[in-house]
Motif scaffolding. Sequence first.
Motif, PDB file in Angstrom:
ATOM      1  N   UNK A 160      -9.119  -3.900   2.805  1.00 28.80           N
ATOM      2  CA  UNK A 160      -8.527  -2.606   3.142  1.00 28.80           C
ATOM      3  C   UNK A 160      -7.018  -2.678   2.958  1.00 28.80           C
ATOM      4  N   UNK A 161      -6.464  -1.577   2.499  1.00 30.33           N
ATOM      5  CA  UNK A 161      -5.010  -1.427   2.420  1.00 30.33           C
ATOM      6  C   UNK A 161      -4.674  -0.228   3.285  1.00 30.33           C
ATOM      7  N   UNK A 162      -4.262  -0.511   4.523  1.00 33.47           N
ATOM      8  CA  UNK A 162      -4.104   0.572   5.489  1.00 33.47           C
ATOM      9  C   UNK A 162      -5.474   1.117   5.825  1.00 33.47           C
ATOM     10  N   UNK A 163      -5.665   2.423   5.623  1.00 30.87           N
ATOM     11  CA  UNK A 163      -6.973   3.039   5.899  1.00 30.87           C
ATOM     12  C   UNK A 163      -7.744   3.339   4.620  1.00 30.87           C
ATOM     13  N   UNK A 164      -7.338   2.702   3.519  1.00 33.89           N
ATOM     14  CA  UNK A 164      -7.969   2.923   2.225  1.00 33.89           C
ATOM     15  C   UNK A 164      -8.702   1.672   1.761  1.00 33.89           C
ATOM     16  N   UNK A 165      -9.874   1.857   1.167  1.00 34.66           N
ATOM     17  CA  UNK A 165     -10.656   0.742   0.628  1.00 34.66           C
ATOM     18  C   UNK A 165      -9.985   0.295  -0.666  1.00 34.66           C
ATOM     19  N   UNK A 166      -9.430  -0.910  -0.643  1.00 38.54           N
ATOM     20  CA  UNK A 166      -8.771  -1.450  -1.830  1.00 38.54           C
ATOM     21  C   UNK A 166      -9.797  -2.052  -2.789  1.00 38.54           C
ATOM     22  N   UNK A 167     -10.718  -2.863  -2.231  1.00 38.39           N
ATOM     23  CA  UNK A 167     -11.771  -3.447  -3.061  1.00 38.39           C
ATOM     24  C   UNK A 167     -12.965  -3.823  -2.197  1.00 38.39           C
ATOM     25  N   UNK A 168     -14.123  -3.880  -2.851  1.00 38.29           N
ATOM     26  CA  UNK A 168     -15.373  -4.281  -2.203  1.00 38.29           C
ATOM     27  C   UNK A 168     -16.139  -5.133  -3.200  1.00 38.29           C
TER      28      UNK A 168
END
Length: 85
Positions: free
Chosen positions: A18-26
């Motif tokens: 996560x980058x803050x409240x955003x999904x950066x990678x999965x």
Amino acid sequence: MYQYKTKGTCSSEIDVDLEGDTVKSVRIIGGCNGNGKGICALVEGMKADEAIRRLKGIKCGFKSTSCPDQLAIALLQAKEQQAHK
């Protein structure tokens, strides 16, 4: 990076960044390769809460969970871990 050991699915682990409240990678390890890659591509860049809302409770066949549902749980736990840092 948060690592979640899945329960009740063909996949064995989900790695979430996560980058803050955003999904950066999965990254989904194991399970249906194409479906896992598709799910990951769809949620990357999405707000974690929106991904959780869309994925939570999805079932796979007769199972009580699915890879998308397990990803929702992984995202919830990653958010909790991030909040306690």
